[in-house]
Design a protein around this motif. Structure first.
Motif, PDB file in Angstrom:
ATOM      1  N   THR A 150      93.807   6.669 -21.899  1.00  0.00           N
ATOM      2  CA  THR A 150      95.077   6.006 -22.212  1.00  0.00           C
ATOM      3  C   THR A 150      95.590   5.226 -21.010  1.00  0.00           C
ATOM      4  O   THR A 150      96.074   4.088 -21.148  1.00  0.00           O
ATOM      5  CB  THR A 150      96.122   7.044 -22.664  1.00  0.00           C
ATOM      6  N   GLU A 151      95.490   5.814 -19.827  1.00  0.00           N
ATOM      7  CA  GLU A 151      95.940   5.120 -18.611  1.00  0.00           C
ATOM      8  C   GLU A 151      95.110   3.873 -18.348  1.00  0.00           C
ATOM      9  O   GLU A 151      95.646   2.838 -17.917  1.00  0.00           O
ATOM     10  CB  GLU A 151      95.846   6.075 -17.416  1.00  0.00           C
ATOM     11  N   ILE A 152      93.814   3.949 -18.622  1.00  0.00           N
ATOM     12  CA  ILE A 152      92.961   2.769 -18.424  1.00  0.00           C
ATOM     13  C   ILE A 152      93.373   1.651 -19.369  1.00  0.00           C
ATOM     14  O   ILE A 152      93.499   0.488 -18.968  1.00  0.00           O
ATOM     15  CB  ILE A 152      91.480   3.142 -18.629  1.00  0.00           C
ATOM     16  N   TRP A 153      93.602   1.986 -20.635  1.00  0.00           N
ATOM     17  CA  TRP A 153      94.027   0.963 -21.593  1.00  0.00           C
ATOM     18  C   TRP A 153      95.361   0.344 -21.178  1.00  0.00           C
ATOM     19  O   TRP A 153      95.542  -0.881 -21.259  1.00  0.00           O
ATOM     20  CB  TRP A 153      94.151   1.560 -23.006  1.00  0.00           C
ATOM     21  N   GLU A 154      96.287   1.178 -20.739  1.00  0.00           N
ATOM     22  CA  GLU A 154      97.597   0.652 -20.330  1.00  0.00           C
ATOM     23  C   GLU A 154      97.454  -0.326 -19.175  1.00  0.00           C
ATOM     24  O   GLU A 154      98.125  -1.363 -19.126  1.00  0.00           O
ATOM     25  CB  GLU A 154      98.520   1.809 -19.949  1.00  0.00           C
ATOM     26  N   LYS A 155      96.577  -0.014 -18.227  1.00  0.00           N
ATOM     27  CA  LYS A 155      96.357  -0.917 -17.097  1.00  0.00           C
ATOM     28  C   LYS A 155      95.706  -2.224 -17.558  1.00  0.00           C
ATOM     29  O   LYS A 155      96.046  -3.309 -17.086  1.00  0.00           O
ATOM     30  CB  LYS A 155      95.487  -0.236 -16.039  1.00  0.00           C
ATOM     31  N   LEU A 156      94.766  -2.114 -18.492  1.00  0.00           N
ATOM     32  CA  LEU A 156      94.119  -3.318 -19.021  1.00  0.00           C
ATOM     33  C   LEU A 156      95.124  -4.205 -19.749  1.00  0.00           C
ATOM     34  O   LEU A 156      95.146  -5.423 -19.551  1.00  0.00           O
ATOM     35  CB  LEU A 156      92.981  -2.932 -19.969  1.00  0.00           C
ATOM     36  N   PHE A 157      95.969  -3.589 -20.579  1.00  0.00           N
ATOM     37  CA  PHE A 157      96.964  -4.374 -21.311  1.00  0.00           C
ATOM     38  C   PHE A 157      97.946  -5.041 -20.351  1.00  0.00           C
ATOM     39  O   PHE A 157      98.359  -6.187 -20.558  1.00  0.00           O
ATOM     40  CB  PHE A 157      97.730  -3.480 -22.296  1.00  0.00           C
ATOM     41  N   HIS A 158      98.311  -4.317 -19.303  1.00  0.00           N
ATOM     42  CA  HIS A 158      99.290  -4.840 -18.358  1.00  0.00           C
ATOM     43  C   HIS A 158      98.714  -5.982 -17.513  1.00  0.00           C
ATOM     44  O   HIS A 158      99.404  -6.963 -17.225  1.00  0.00           O
ATOM     45  CB  HIS A 158      99.790  -3.716 -17.451  1.00  0.00           C
ATOM     46  N   GLN A 159      97.451  -5.842 -17.125  1.00  0.00           N
ATOM     47  CA  GLN A 159      96.855  -6.810 -16.219  1.00  0.00           C
ATOM     48  C   GLN A 159      96.049  -7.891 -16.925  1.00  0.00           C
ATOM     49  O   GLN A 159      95.529  -8.794 -16.270  1.00  0.00           O
ATOM     50  CB  GLN A 159      95.955  -6.077 -15.220  1.00  0.00           C
ATOM     51  N   PHE A 160      95.930  -7.775 -18.228  1.00  0.00           N
ATOM     52  CA  PHE A 160      95.115  -8.749 -18.947  1.00  0.00           C
ATOM     53  C   PHE A 160      95.635 -10.152 -18.662  1.00  0.00           C
ATOM     54  O   PHE A 160      96.810 -10.445 -18.888  1.00  0.00           O
ATOM     55  CB  PHE A 160      95.183  -8.449 -20.445  1.00  0.00           C
ATOM     56  N   SER A 200      74.177 -14.746 -18.569  1.00  0.00           N
ATOM     57  CA  SER A 200      73.362 -15.896 -18.184  1.00  0.00           C
ATOM     58  C   SER A 200      74.132 -16.810 -17.236  1.00  0.00           C
ATOM     59  O   SER A 200      75.333 -16.654 -17.029  1.00  0.00           O
ATOM     60  CB  SER A 200      72.932 -16.679 -19.430  1.00  0.00           C
ATOM     61  N   GLY A 201      73.420 -17.750 -16.641  1.00  0.00           N
ATOM     62  CA  GLY A 201      74.051 -18.767 -15.811  1.00  0.00           C
ATOM     63  C   GLY A 201      74.396 -18.324 -14.412  1.00  0.00           C
ATOM     64  O   GLY A 201      75.067 -19.053 -13.671  1.00  0.00           O
ATOM     65  N   GLY A 202      73.983 -17.124 -14.023  1.00  0.00           N
ATOM     66  CA  GLY A 202      74.246 -16.660 -12.670  1.00  0.00           C
ATOM     67  C   GLY A 202      75.693 -16.329 -12.394  1.00  0.00           C
ATOM     68  O   GLY A 202      76.075 -16.111 -11.245  1.00  0.00           O
ATOM     69  N   LYS A 203      76.514 -16.284 -13.439  1.00  0.00           N
ATOM     70  CA  LYS A 203      77.919 -15.966 -13.242  1.00  0.00           C
ATOM     71  C   LYS A 203      78.119 -14.457 -13.207  1.00  0.00           C
ATOM     72  O   LYS A 203      77.358 -13.690 -13.772  1.00  0.00           O
ATOM     73  CB  LYS A 203      78.765 -16.572 -14.361  1.00  0.00           C
ATOM     74  N   GLN A 204      79.184 -14.052 -12.543  1.00  0.00           N
ATOM     75  CA  GLN A 204      79.505 -12.627 -12.438  1.00  0.00           C
ATOM     76  C   GLN A 204      80.714 -12.337 -13.314  1.00  0.00           C
ATOM     77  O   GLN A 204      81.829 -12.767 -13.008  1.00  0.00           O
ATOM     78  CB  GLN A 204      79.807 -12.251 -10.989  1.00  0.00           C
ATOM     79  N   PRO A 205      80.523 -11.606 -14.411  1.00  0.00           N
ATOM     80  CA  PRO A 205      81.659 -11.338 -15.312  1.00  0.00           C
ATOM     81  C   PRO A 205      82.623 -10.328 -14.703  1.00  0.00           C
ATOM     82  O   PRO A 205      82.216  -9.418 -13.977  1.00  0.00           O
ATOM     83  CB  PRO A 205      80.991 -10.784 -16.564  1.00  0.00           C
ATOM     84  N   SER A 206      83.877 -10.509 -15.016  1.00  0.00           N
ATOM     85  CA  SER A 206      84.882  -9.526 -14.609  1.00  0.00           C
ATOM     86  C   SER A 206      84.980  -8.440 -15.668  1.00  0.00           C
ATOM     87  O   SER A 206      84.415  -8.548 -16.761  1.00  0.00           O
ATOM     88  CB  SER A 206      86.246 -10.207 -14.450  1.00  0.00           C
ATOM     89  N   LEU A 207      85.721  -7.379 -15.347  1.00  0.00           N
ATOM     90  CA  LEU A 207      85.957  -6.326 -16.323  1.00  0.00           C
ATOM     91  C   LEU A 207      86.652  -6.899 -17.548  1.00  0.00           C
ATOM     92  O   LEU A 207      86.351  -6.519 -18.687  1.00  0.00           O
ATOM     93  CB  LEU A 207      86.819  -5.221 -15.699  1.00  0.00           C
ATOM     94  N   PHE A 208      87.541  -7.867 -17.329  1.00  0.00           N
ATOM     95  CA  PHE A 208      88.255  -8.475 -18.446  1.00  0.00           C
ATOM     96  C   PHE A 208      87.312  -9.290 -19.322  1.00  0.00           C
ATOM     97  O   PHE A 208      87.448  -9.296 -20.548  1.00  0.00           O
ATOM     98  CB  PHE A 208      89.395  -9.351 -17.929  1.00  0.00           C
ATOM     99  N   ASN A 209      86.353  -9.983 -18.715  1.00  0.00           N
ATOM    100  CA  ASN A 209      85.363 -10.714 -19.505  1.00  0.00           C
ATOM    101  C   ASN A 209      84.606  -9.766 -20.422  1.00  0.00           C
ATOM    102  O   ASN A 209      84.379 -10.060 -21.601  1.00  0.00           O
ATOM    103  CB  ASN A 209      84.358 -11.429 -18.601  1.00  0.00           C
ATOM    104  N   ILE A 210      84.216  -8.630 -19.886  1.00  0.00           N
ATOM    105  CA  ILE A 210      83.398  -7.681 -20.647  1.00  0.00           C
ATOM    106  C   ILE A 210      84.189  -7.048 -21.791  1.00  0.00           C
ATOM    107  O   ILE A 210      83.737  -7.016 -22.933  1.00  0.00           O
ATOM    108  CB  ILE A 210      82.832  -6.592 -19.713  1.00  0.00           C
ATOM    109  N   ILE A 211      85.391  -6.541 -21.497  1.00  0.00           N
ATOM    110  CA  ILE A 211      86.168  -5.883 -22.539  1.00  0.00           C
ATOM    111  C   ILE A 211      86.609  -6.887 -23.597  1.00  0.00           C
ATOM    112  O   ILE A 211      86.657  -6.596 -24.796  1.00  0.00           O
ATOM    113  CB  ILE A 211      87.396  -5.133 -21.942  1.00  0.00           C
ATOM    114  N   ASN A 212      86.896  -8.117 -23.164  1.00  0.00           N
ATOM    115  CA  ASN A 212      87.285  -9.172 -24.091  1.00  0.00           C
ATOM    116  C   ASN A 212      86.134  -9.499 -25.038  1.00  0.00           C
ATOM    117  O   ASN A 212      86.307  -9.609 -26.253  1.00  0.00           O
ATOM    118  CB  ASN A 212      87.696 -10.412 -23.297  1.00  0.00           C
TER     119      ASN A 212
END
Length: 560
Positions: free
Chosen positions: A345-355, A393-405
């Motif tokens: 729950t705390e992880i989700w709250e942080k994701l929602f807040h920082q998204f 692909s493309g040599g880019k580094q995804p963020s945590l937000f990219n992945i969860i999104n």
């Protein structure tokens, strides 16, 4: 007079209980309680990763705790139960010989609950099973009959110690009423396979020829039948003599609530798993349900609902359980790197807040094409070889937000892909300027803004890819679907199966109204008082000695 119904939903991850008061055609929720299972204790240890068994003792303890914590001082008039349709529990009839004692229930005489996520029946094993005689003529792992076939073949000695079986809800109903004969609703029997819901009845000839243990099978009954009465006092809520209805499917119970006022809607449910559902009404009794094996794609099913109605369902095994698993991965990573314990729950709250703001802007394009996820962590029944994959692909580094999104987007896209005619309906309605009503149920999506945004992106993709002229005025509507009156999305957090269960059961009751004063109703030759209230499907007349059911004759005679 008000009627108070105790309704219990025995789910995959929790038990939910509601006490609902009925007055005329309206109802009020008087009290509710929810108790989650201990995730560490409920799963059996030392099993292959594709096996899924739940400890019935832990489920029972959750029910006991939920009953203990519910607040209600009134009298319960009836009990309804719903839950996991495909689940299978075995027990010995001697389990109910002794007086009920929640502290000393003989759990050694009860098997684990083989739940709907169980994958022990692989593709090779399923190919050896006979073909059912029903429109559900394909068997999947996790179905009750498939599990029994597997136990018969690989654990016959273990199977032989039991002489009863049913869903986890059927076991609980038998416990409440101390029943020797197990009844199973058409909803749940259909979910086991080898049942023709039209007749209705098991495919006994097919099963016997395949040496299936048919003596174990429960008796199929309609989904609004009273099967017994409570036999003991349990906390302050349950007292002896309360009528108990046969347990029904949690999906049907939830969908009854969702479709009650919106029969033409598309319903997206996301709880532990995910489903897209539509309601089919066979008004003139001419609807011919196609065989599962004859469908152009194998990812959707027809479920019996009520009367002459069916649910068209795309049942994905991947929903909130995938997000829970991903949160568990983040938990363990944070713990490993920082030694900090964060709850999910705390992880989700942080994701929602920082998204990031740009991710919550519906004018943004679809997910970045440098990352793609196949979210089928738990496989799919129509694709047993489906796996969870992540491609970058493309040599880019995804963020945590990219992945969860991306994960949220692909979970929504996956279940839409399983029922193509939903996309076609949305496209055609949009072309013809007809509103599409989409009801989203389940707390997983109702409380998650990332999933909600993902749904908008999926719908926009459906409409954009089908738009023949990308420059016309419709494209302006696609830029922000929230402002389009053609797409009406409603998020319903409280579409609980336990509440829907009691409404579905209540809908089966028929009160004999004084429509024609010149008619008198006779049952087996005896006049029925005009003020009587009856449920035709619940009437059973049996000989006390032989137990044989006596034919029921109902006649209306003009008098006076």
């Amino acid at each position: 007079m008000d009627k108070n119904i105790l309704s219990i939903d025995i789910g995959t991850s929790s038990v939910k209980i509601s006490i609902v008061s009925i007055h005329n055609n309206s109802y009020e929720i008087k009290s509710q309680s929810k108790c989650y299972y201990d995730t560490q204790r409920i799963r059996a240890n030392n099993l292959p990763p594709n096996y899924s068994q739940q400890n019935v003792k832990i489920i029972f303890e959750a029910i006991d705790n939920a009953l203990k914590s519910i607040k209600f001082d009134g009298q319960i008039d009836s009990i309804t139960v719903c839950g996991q349709m495909h689940s299978c529990v075995l027990w010995n009839h001697r389990l109910f010989d002794e007086p009920f004692d929640p502290q000393n229930l003989r759990f050694d005489m009860i098997s684990d609950n083989y739940d709907w996520t169980d994958g022990r029946c692989n593709e090779e094993f399923l190919k050896t099973l006979p073909k059912p005689d029903s429109f559900a003529d394909k068997v999947s792992s996790g179905f009750g009959c498939a599990t029994l076939f597997w136990l018969k073949r690989f654990k016959p000695d273990y199977l032989n110690q039991f002489d009863r079986c049913g869903t986890i809800m059927d076991w609980f109903v038998c416990l409440l009423c101390r029943l020797n004969i197990v009844s199973i609703s058409i909803h749940n029997a259909h979910a086991w396979a080898y049942l023709d819901p039209i007749k209705p009845g098991w495919n006994l000839d097919i099963l016997k020829q395949a040496e299936f243990p048919v003596h174990l099978l429960p008796k199929p009954v309609e989904s609004n039948v009273i099967v017994g009465q409570t036999q003991f006092q349990w906390h302050s809520i349950i007292k002896p003599g309360i009528p108990v209805y046969v347990a029904i499917g949690d999906l049907q119970a939830m969908m009854f609530l969702a479709f009650k006022d919106n029969p033409d809607a598309i319903v997206l449910n996301m709880s532990t798993a995910a489903q897209i559902c539509r309601l089919l009404v066979d008004k003139d009794l001419t609807l011919k349900i196609p065989r599962k094996s004859q469908l152009p794609i194998q990812s959707y099913d027809y479920y019996p609902f009520k009367n002459n109605e069916y649910l068209l369902v795309a049942p994905s095994l991947n929903g909130g359980n995938v997000l829970q698993s991903f949160m568990g991965f983040i938990q363990s990573t944070v713990k490993c790197l920082t030694n900090n314990d964060l709850t999910r729950t705390e992880i989700w709250e942080k994701l929602f807040h920082q998204f990031p703001t740009e991710f919550s802007n519906n004018d943004q394009s679809d997910e970045e094409n440098f990352i793609s996820i196949k979210p089928t962590l738990f496989g799919e029944r129509h694709d047993l070889n489906s796996v969870f994959t992540v491609n970058i692909s493309g040599g880019k580094q995804p963020s945590l937000f990219n992945i969860i999104n991306c994960l949220c987007f692909e979970l929504i896209q996956n279940v839409f892909n399983m029922m193509p005619n939903v996309s076609e309906t949305i496209q055609n309605n949009f072309k013809q300027k007809i509103q599409t009503k989409l009801i989203c149920t389940g707390s997983v999506i109702a409380n998650n803004p990332i999933l909600q945004r993902s749904l908008l992106l999926v719908i926009r993709r459906i409409l954009y890819e089908n738009n023949e002229n990308k420059n016309n005025n419709d494209m302006l509507l696609l830029s922000n679907l929230l402002q389009s009156s053609l797409i009406d999305i409603e998020y319903v957090d409280k579409c609980d199966a336990d509440v829907g269960c009691f409404i579905l059961t209540k809908g089966a009751m028929i009160r004999r109204m004084d429509v024609n004063r010149n008619l008198m109703l006779f049952i087996n030759g005896r006049p029925l008082p005009a003020s009587s209230s009856i449920s035709f499907s619940a009437i059973q007349i049996r000989d006390r000695i032989s137990g044989r059911q006596i034919p029921l004759r109902i006649m209306a005679r003009r008098v006076g």
